[in-house]
Write a protein that holds these residues in place. Structure first.
Motif, PDB file in Angstrom:
ATOM      1  N   PRO A  76       4.438  -3.675  -2.019  1.00 30.99           N
ATOM      2  CA  PRO A  76       4.864  -4.523  -3.262  1.00 30.99           C
ATOM      3  C   PRO A  76       5.403  -5.747  -2.874  1.00 30.99           C
ATOM      4  O   PRO A  76       5.232  -6.552  -3.786  1.00 30.99           O
ATOM      5  CB  PRO A  76       6.142  -3.601  -3.689  1.00 30.99           C
ATOM      6  CG  PRO A  76       5.671  -2.046  -3.326  1.00 30.99           C
ATOM      7  CD  PRO A  76       5.064  -2.426  -1.780  1.00 30.99           C
ATOM      8  N   GLU A  77       6.030  -5.915  -1.917  1.00 32.89           N
ATOM      9  CA  GLU A  77       6.781  -7.282  -1.658  1.00 32.89           C
ATOM     10  C   GLU A  77       5.405  -8.387  -1.449  1.00 32.89           C
ATOM     11  O   GLU A  77       5.754  -9.416  -1.840  1.00 32.89           O
ATOM     12  CB  GLU A  77       7.601  -7.237  -0.241  1.00 32.89           C
ATOM     13  CG  GLU A  77       8.912  -6.559  -0.483  1.00 32.89           C
ATOM     14  CD  GLU A  77       9.853  -6.860  -1.610  1.00 32.89           C
ATOM     15  OE1 GLU A  77       9.494  -7.930  -1.831  1.00 32.89           O
ATOM     16  OE2 GLU A  77      10.324  -5.995  -2.125  1.00 32.89           O
ATOM     17  N   HIS A 123      11.515  -9.058  -9.954  1.00 31.21           N
ATOM     18  CA  HIS A 123      10.888  -9.207  -8.318  1.00 31.21           C
ATOM     19  C   HIS A 123      10.195 -10.492  -8.463  1.00 31.21           C
ATOM     20  O   HIS A 123       9.533 -10.997  -7.448  1.00 31.21           O
ATOM     21  CB  HIS A 123      10.314  -8.029  -8.157  1.00 31.21           C
ATOM     22  CG  HIS A 123      11.322  -6.946  -7.522  1.00 31.21           C
ATOM     23  ND1 HIS A 123      12.127  -7.085  -6.703  1.00 31.21           N
ATOM     24  CD2 HIS A 123      11.551  -5.876  -8.180  1.00 31.21           C
ATOM     25  CE1 HIS A 123      13.055  -5.999  -6.770  1.00 31.21           C
ATOM     26  NE2 HIS A 123      12.804  -4.946  -7.483  1.00 31.21           N
ATOM     27  N   ILE A 124       9.572 -11.087  -9.796  1.00 30.72           N
ATOM     28  CA  ILE A 124       8.838 -12.112  -9.860  1.00 30.72           C
ATOM     29  C   ILE A 124       9.253 -13.046 -10.315  1.00 30.72           C
ATOM     30  O   ILE A 124       9.385 -14.515  -9.788  1.00 30.72           O
ATOM     31  CB  ILE A 124       7.482 -11.746 -10.541  1.00 30.72           C
ATOM     32  CG1 ILE A 124       6.746 -10.413  -9.698  1.00 30.72           C
ATOM     33  CG2 ILE A 124       6.367 -12.967 -10.529  1.00 30.72           C
ATOM     34  CD1 ILE A 124       5.464 -10.171 -10.583  1.00 30.72           C
ATOM     35  N   GLU A 125       9.969 -13.151 -11.427  1.00 30.84           N
ATOM     36  CA  GLU A 125      10.824 -14.159 -12.094  1.00 30.84           C
ATOM     37  C   GLU A 125      12.144 -14.564 -11.316  1.00 30.84           C
ATOM     38  O   GLU A 125      12.780 -15.446 -11.346  1.00 30.84           O
ATOM     39  CB  GLU A 125      11.260 -13.825 -13.653  1.00 30.84           C
ATOM     40  CG  GLU A 125       9.848 -13.968 -14.564  1.00 30.84           C
ATOM     41  CD  GLU A 125       8.909 -15.247 -14.248  1.00 30.84           C
ATOM     42  OE1 GLU A 125       9.643 -16.503 -14.458  1.00 30.84           O
ATOM     43  OE2 GLU A 125       7.889 -15.156 -14.115  1.00 30.84           O
ATOM     44  N   LEU A 156       5.892   1.808  -8.491  1.00 33.94           N
ATOM     45  CA  LEU A 156       4.965   0.859  -8.305  1.00 33.94           C
ATOM     46  C   LEU A 156       4.234   1.167  -6.829  1.00 33.94           C
ATOM     47  O   LEU A 156       3.048   1.271  -6.604  1.00 33.94           O
ATOM     48  CB  LEU A 156       5.569  -0.694  -8.361  1.00 33.94           C
ATOM     49  CG  LEU A 156       4.776  -1.890  -8.390  1.00 33.94           C
ATOM     50  CD1 LEU A 156       3.958  -2.019  -9.585  1.00 33.94           C
ATOM     51  CD2 LEU A 156       5.137  -3.055  -7.938  1.00 33.94           C
ATOM     52  N   THR A 157       5.312   1.456  -5.904  1.00 37.23           N
ATOM     53  CA  THR A 157       5.006   1.611  -4.537  1.00 37.23           C
ATOM     54  C   THR A 157       3.987   3.123  -4.673  1.00 37.23           C
ATOM     55  O   THR A 157       2.925   2.942  -4.015  1.00 37.23           O
ATOM     56  CB  THR A 157       6.239   1.963  -3.700  1.00 37.23           C
ATOM     57  OG1 THR A 157       7.048   0.790  -3.853  1.00 37.23           O
ATOM     58  CG2 THR A 157       5.723   2.075  -2.199  1.00 37.23           C
ATOM     59  N   ALA A 158       4.353   3.870  -5.273  1.00 38.65           N
ATOM     60  CA  ALA A 158       3.429   5.187  -5.295  1.00 38.65           C
ATOM     61  C   ALA A 158       2.138   4.907  -5.860  1.00 38.65           C
ATOM     62  O   ALA A 158       1.232   5.196  -5.595  1.00 38.65           O
ATOM     63  CB  ALA A 158       4.292   6.153  -6.190  1.00 38.65           C
ATOM     64  N   SER A 159       2.152   4.145  -7.307  1.00 40.99           N
ATOM     65  CA  SER A 159       0.934   3.817  -7.718  1.00 40.99           C
ATOM     66  C   SER A 159      -0.013   3.073  -6.643  1.00 40.99           C
ATOM     67  O   SER A 159      -1.040   3.345  -6.696  1.00 40.99           O
ATOM     68  CB  SER A 159       1.233   3.032  -9.029  1.00 40.99           C
ATOM     69  OG  SER A 159       0.003   2.627  -9.484  1.00 40.99           O
TER      70      SER A 159
END
Lengths: 122, 200
Positions: free
Chosen positions: A12-13, B153-155, B184-187
């Motif tokens: 993700p990072e 995490h993006i903005e 998200l990580t799992a996906s």
């Protein structure tokens, strides 16, 4: 099945970093042109005061006449009286309050110093 | 004091620029748009599953609402960027609801094919693949988690600001971002299996 090494698409990072890189790009010029065209179309243009002063308020009229510094004391009083007659009660209260609390900038209102001093103190 | 004419718009805060625009200054709008539109566009692109065309529509609509709000904007009522982010999030929510009814989301098969082996093209391809993978994984999340993850995490926004944008408490934001990132990580791990990624 062979071992699969960790790749960026797993992490993700790494993906967030890719998205941040993308986010730092300037927007397409075609989009910016459309947005600026909208801004111009919506611009609160100072109009002749016969047209909708209630929409832009005193700020529009004042800007058209060159701002407070262009006003002599008498002209200022005349103009203020004219606006007071034109403005809705809420506009009057809002603008007056903004002037009194020093936030007239948002209304395009900047008081010259002589209007802020107490006449009794000289 | 009349220093407005002397200051450049570049030094001014978003709020001052909006006030200047509200007082009839078009240059202030240009400076404000240059600052805000890339961020709004980036946010909308991630919330809309990578659909740039839809994201541009949302960005334009959000800015239009800002121009219309300018005359009534009161100093001290909050930040322009927070307001604009909130409008953008809500517009994206509306668009996704309409799109869901039409089932228009790109699936994993939208990954670009490798055709050009030049280094810059390879990097562009890798970048495109990462974004596609991210968008696909984000699409798996519940809406509020997706929004919180993107804003955090993006903005790079703070939890209090995200709370204001999403109209929830700060603790809810912490929970949403934590759960969202885990999901998200799992996906991503699940999709890797499903898509059979190659490393060559």
């Amino acid at each position: 099945m062979a071992e699969k090494p960790k790749i960026p698409q797993d992490d993700p990072e790494a993906l967030f970093a890719a998205a941040r890189t993308e986010a730092a790009q300037p927007a397409p010029t075609s989009l910016m042109a459309r947005i600026e065209a909208d801004a111009l179309a919506q611009l609160p243009v100072p109009r002749a005061y016969a047209q909708a002063p209630a929409a832009t308020g005193f700020a529009g009229v004042l800007a058209a006449l060159g701002g407070w510094p262009a006003m002599g004391g008498f002209a200022t009083a005349v103009l203020a009286g004219f606006w007071i007659g034109f403005a809705s009660p809420s506009d009057l209260l809002d603008a007056g309050f903004a002037l009194a609390t020093g936030e007239g900038e948002a209304y395009g209102l900047v008081l010259p110093d002589y209007l802020l001093s107490d006449p009794d103190e000289g | 004091m009349d220093m407005r004419a002397d200051q450049t718009n570049l030094d001014a805060s978003d709020e001052v620029l909006l006030a200047r625009y509200g007082a009839g200054d078009p240059a202030a709008a240009r400076t404000l748009a240059a600052r805000l539109v890339p961020r709004v566009l980036a946010l909308a692109t991630r919330l809309l599953g990578g659909d740039r065309a839809e994201a541009e529509d949302v960005a334009q609509e959000a800015m239009l609402r800002l121009w219309r709000a300018a005359p009534g904007w009161r100093a001290g009522e909050g930040r322009v960027s927070t307001w604009l982010y909130r409008v953008t999030v809500n517009l994206c929510t509306d668009r996704r609801r309409r799109a869901a009814r039409r089932e228009v989301y790109p699936g994993p098969e939208a990954l670009p094919e490798a055709e050009d082996t030049a280094p810059r093209a390879a990097e562009r391809l890798a970048q495109a693949q990462r974004l596609t993978a991210l968008d696909a994984a984000l699409a798996d999340l519940p809406e509020r988690q997706r929004q919180a993850v993107v804003l955090r995490h993006i903005e790079g926004l703070s939890n209090p600001e995200i709370a204001e944008i999403l109209d929830v408490g700060v603790e809810a934001v912490e929970s949403l971002t934590a759960r969202g990132k885990r999901a998200l990580t799992a996906s991503l791990a699940g999709r890797r299996e499903e898509l059979g990624y190659h490393d060559g």
